[in-house]
Write a protein that holds these residues in place. Structure first.
Motif, short mmCIF file in Angstrom:
data_model
loop_
_atom_site.label_atom_id
_atom_site.label_comp_id
_atom_site.label_asym_id
_atom_site.label_seq_id
_atom_site.Cartn_x
_atom_site.Cartn_y
_atom_site.Cartn_z
N CYS A 84 -6.53 -1.22 0.22
CA CYS A 84 -5.73 -1.64 1.36
C CYS A 84 -6.63 -2.13 2.50
O CYS A 84 -7.61 -1.47 2.83
CB CYS A 84 -4.87 -0.49 1.84
SG CYS A 84 -3.96 -0.84 3.36
N CYS B 260 0.86 -1.17 0.00
CA CYS B 260 0.00 0.00 0.00
C CYS B 260 0.90 1.22 0.00
O CYS B 260 1.79 1.35 0.83
CB CYS B 260 -0.88 0.00 1.24
SG CYS B 260 -1.75 1.56 1.47
N GLN C 206 0.00 4.26 0.60
CA GLN C 206 -0.40 5.12 1.72
C GLN C 206 0.29 4.68 3.01
O GLN C 206 0.93 5.46 3.69
CB GLN C 206 -1.92 5.06 1.93
CG GLN C 206 -2.71 5.92 0.98
CD GLN C 206 -2.45 7.41 1.20
OE1 GLN C 206 -2.28 7.86 2.32
NE2 GLN C 206 -2.38 8.16 0.11
N CYS C 207 0.12 3.40 3.35
CA CYS C 207 0.71 2.87 4.59
C CYS C 207 2.22 2.65 4.41
O CYS C 207 2.92 2.47 5.38
CB CYS C 207 0.11 1.52 4.97
SG CYS C 207 -1.65 1.52 5.21
N CYS D 66 -6.04 0.76 5.44
CA CYS D 66 -6.46 2.16 5.33
C CYS D 66 -7.46 2.41 4.21
O CYS D 66 -7.95 3.53 4.06
CB CYS D 66 -5.24 3.06 5.15
SG CYS D 66 -4.51 2.94 3.49
ZN ZN Z 1 -2.90 1.20 3.40
#
Ligand code: ZN
Ligand code: ADP
Ligand code: ZN
Length: 776
Positions: free
Chosen positions: A520, A480, A482-483, A523
């Motif tokens: 994800c 991911c 983002q993470c 998130c």
């Molecule tokens: Zn994520």
């Protein structure tokens, strides 16, 4: 009615019973008069144990009442004959001591499940409640429809009017065989069920349901195959083995024992040596035991055994029903069958008058049991053979360092088969340096130009290829953005693997599965990237690049049990051009038309946090390379790697076991040393709570360090540390190692740790692993 007083006096009043609980001594039970004449050491009995009811094993009969308290009576005898022979009972006792594992649990692990008839009797007697069973292994059984002929209509030539053609064929078949399963009939007739119904309605045959010999290893007829005459190198090995078998029988050679290492390159004819040795033992009235890594992967080997030994062979495998396993045990115990073949647990088969134990592919990790009673079947095979006065052959093209070391120390006799038995030499191995070859034609980094061209050429010549990639699934990880990390299993500290076909993310350790929704799981971000290559994607990419190729896949997702055999059969029949797969493709398959083997990413097993990583890499490459060029046409191997200079890879490309061994045995000396220079014991701890696991491991390590052998540095305590696989199935894992050059002091330290564990370590769990294999 009652026995003579003199006879009664000789019958034991008490029995020492080992029950499957983590307690290290047997318990004393009184023997009911009705059972007194029937019990023997090795008998399996039902006993009350506190509020529980268990199946235990009689280990001794005695007249001595228990030291304290009153003995409760044995509730019932589960089988008329003792399940364990005296040879097995004594061997298992020794194994339980060696692994410091409670005898009751060892015996339960060795024996087949309790027969259901015995359970029924116990319910009738009121010991078990309705629907209650003794705890133990339960294996699902398969019920099938069986069709039998009706005796009085079965006279030869009896003409029965108004039969359709398929009814006629069916009736003849059933009459000829006496009884046939519906599955079997399906092979001769399109839809036999209808015809069976009609014939049954006319009372021409009967049907019933039965738990059958669902044994696919015996499903097909095998034609007897003429055994090839042994060549000179095979002859020398066979002669040496048979001479030792006879020597041991005469009571000579006891000091030297019966241990051999048969080091033979892939395709050198090791199996032929085993078959001859077993036949020689048989001719002398001695039984044999053959252990193989994974029986589902070796249908060919089983056929070869069947064609030689016919009904004298028991195949022990995980798909047997309780009843089949019990039947196999009975036949072996009674000596009706004198050859047993099976995976790890077949080590415990009650072969009578044991003369030979063979451990084929002795280097294979599957011989180590990693749960409960943790034993190494290869080591225990040597122990059992030694005790029984039997010959034990460890066979491999890539012997474990432990076994080669035993040869150097004179504990095993080395026999060598240096050349292949067939006309082709070992295939040349070509390295493809992945650092220099960028993406190939499909844009996929791991299908390089050289690999692609080799595949094209192979198919054009109507030959077959095997591609080995030790990763199943589509992409090994999904990240991911983002993470900024890989999607992980909720209960294990490992990345989930994407399986695109089923559209799931899957944990390869606990089998946790969650749908892959494209976002994800932490998130919800849709910014995901798929990284790495698994067998599923390899198959798909190849299908796009080589649209006319017939591609098959062999891994845990596509194949289990009979599925494995189906895929291998397609390869043998020439219905596949390319077989893609995990480790499962490296095992002993013998397909003459396979001329190309590709190792897609050789480094995968090198980067493992394990002192055996190089050894395993060498073994995998050598084994899979051995699949190429076994027939009339020469083979070749392409080995793709980022690390072409690594000694495991360099020696494997030259088929140079000796070179690998010399280097690896040196490597294992550095720092504090690893096996086979030192002996090892692992202490494994886990708990739901990380701190509890750490505290328990720390406490146990302190106990180990306080022992005089540790204080004098005879034994080294390394750790504790969090295990590389830090969390598994929701439990945090810690471990530490005991290492020592001398077995006795190592065991002394392990024993104090064991005593501390026995005293209780709740809420954590802890166990000892003597001679550990897994470093995770
Ligand atoms: Zn994520
Ligand atoms: P290994 O177990 O060492 O891999 P196998 O026993 O499977 O080798 O033998 C490899 C191939 O060589 C098989 O096809 C086998 O039938 C054949 N073979 C074995 N021994 C001989 C022999 N003495 N003469 C001819 N062919 C043989
Ligand atoms: Zn998991």
């Amino acid at each position: 009615m009652s026995a003579e007083p003199s006879e009664l006096a000789e019958l034991a009043r008490f029995a020492e019973v080992a029950v499957p609980v983590p307690v290290r001594h047997p318990f004393t039970y009184s023997v009911p008069k009705a059972l007194a004449a029937q019990l023997a050491p090795g008998s399996r009995v039902a006993v009350p144990f506190g509020p529980r009811k268990l199946a235990g094993f009689v280990v001794a009969l005695t007249d001595a009442p228990p030291a304290q308290g009153r003995a409760r009576p044995i509730a019932g005898l589960l089988e008329r004959e003792p399940v364990l022979t005296s040879e097995l009972l004594a061997f298992l006792h020794a194994a339980s001591e060696y692994y410091m594992h409670p005898l009751g649990e060892v015996l339960r692990a060795a024996a087949p499940a309790v027969p259901s008839e015995a359970m029924k009797t116990l319910r009738a007697q009121g010991f078990l409640d309705a629907g209650e069973s003794l705890p133990g292994p339960r294996i699902a059984t398969r019920r099938v429809l069986v069709v039998r002929s009706v005796p009085d209509t079965a006279e030869a030539g009896a003409v029965i009017p108004k039969l359709g053609k398929s009814q006629r064929v069916l009736l003849d078949l059933v009459r000829e065989r006496g009884e046939v399963t519906l599955d079997e009939l399906r092979r001769h007739l399109k839809s036999p069920r209808e015809a069976v119904k009609k014939l049954a309605a006319r009372n021409l045959l009967t049907t019933s349901e039965r738990e059958v010999a669902a044994d696919r290893f015996f499903a097909d007829e095998v034609a007897p195959v003429a055994a090839p005459a042994p060549n000179a190198q095979q002859r020398a090995a066979i002669d040496a083995l048979v001479a030792r078998l006879d020597g041991l029988a005469r009571g000579e050679d006891r000091a030297q024992g019966g241990g051999f290492l048969l080091h033979g390159v892939t395709g050198s004819g090791k199996t032929e040596v085993y078959l001859r040795l077993i036949a020689e033992a048989r001719a002398r009235g001695r039984g044999s035991l053959m252990l193989v890594p994974e029986i589902a992967l070796t249908p060919q080997l089983v056929s070869r055994f069947r064609s030689r030994f016919g009904d004298g062979l028991a195949v022990l495998h995980s798909e047997l029903s309780d009843r089949e396993r019990n039947d196999a045990w009975k036949s072996l115990r009674a000596g009706r069958v004198d050859v047993a073949i099976g995976a790890r647990s077949a080590l415990f088969a009650p072969v009578q008058d044991l003369g030979v134990i063979v451990v084929d592919e002795e280097h294979d990790g599957s011989f180590k049991q990693e749960e409960g009673f943790r034993y190494q079947a290869r080591d225990m095979a040597l122990l059992r053979a030694q005790r029984a006065g039997a010959v034990c052959v460890l066979g491999s093209a890539t012997p474990s360092l432990e076994s080669s070391r035993l040869c150097e120390r004179g504990k095993l006799v080395k026999l060598e088969l240096k050349a292949r038995a067939t006309q082709q030499a070992l295939p040349p191995v070509e390295i493809v340096d992945l650092a220099r070859h960028k993406s190939g034609p499909g844009g996929q980094r791991l299908i390089t130009g050289p690999l692609f061209r080799a595949l094209e050429q192979c198919i054009a010549q109507r030959e077959q290829a095997i591609l080995f990639l030790n990763r199943r699934g589509f992409a090994p990880s999904v990240r991911c953005l983002q993470c900024a990390k890989a999607l992980e299993c909720r209960s294990c500290s490992v990345a989930l693997t994407l399986h695109k076909g089923a559209s799931v993310l899957r944990c390869h350790y606990c089998d946790f599965m969650t749908p892959h929704t494209g976002v994800c799981i932490e998130c919800g971000s849709p910014e995901l990237i798929e990284l790495g290559l698994g067998t599923e994607q390899l198959e798909q990419t190849l299908a796009k690049l080589l649209p006319s190729a017939r591609i098959g896949r062999l891994d845990r997702d596509t194949a289990s049990g009979a599925g494995v055999e189906a895929v291998l059969q397609r390869l043998r029949d020439g219905d596949l051009d390319i077989l893609v797969g995990t480790q499962m493709v490296t095992k002993g398959h013998d397909v003459p038309n396979v001329t190309l083997v590709g190792v897609v990413l050789a480094d995968q097993s090198l980067v493992f946090p394990d002192f055996r990583a190089a050894e395993r890499t060498f073994q995998l490459i050598t084994q899979v390379s051995g699949r190429a060029g076994r027939g009339e046409r020469p083979g070749k191997v392409l080995l793709q790697t980022f690390d072409p200079d690594h000694y495991a890879i360099r020696t494997a490309t030259r088929h140079d076991y000796e070179g690998f061994y010399k280097r690896e045995i040196e490597e294992r000396k550095v720092e504090r040393g690893w096996p086979p220079h030192l002996r090892l014991a692992a202490v494994r701890v886990d708990a739901v709570n990380d701190a509890a696991a750490e505290a328990c491991a720390t406490g146990l390590a302190e106990v180990a360090r306080a022992h005089p052998a540790s204080r004098s540095a005879q034994v080294i305590v390394s750790g504790p540390s969090a295990a590389p696989l830090a969390r598994l199935r929701g439990r945090y894992r810690w471990h530490f190692m005991l290492r020592g050059a001398e077995l006795r002091s190592l065991r002394a330290v392990a024993a104090v740790v064991r005593d501390r564990i026995d005293a209780g370590v709740a809420p954590a769990r802890a166990s000892l692993d003597i001679d550990p294999v897994s470093m995770l």
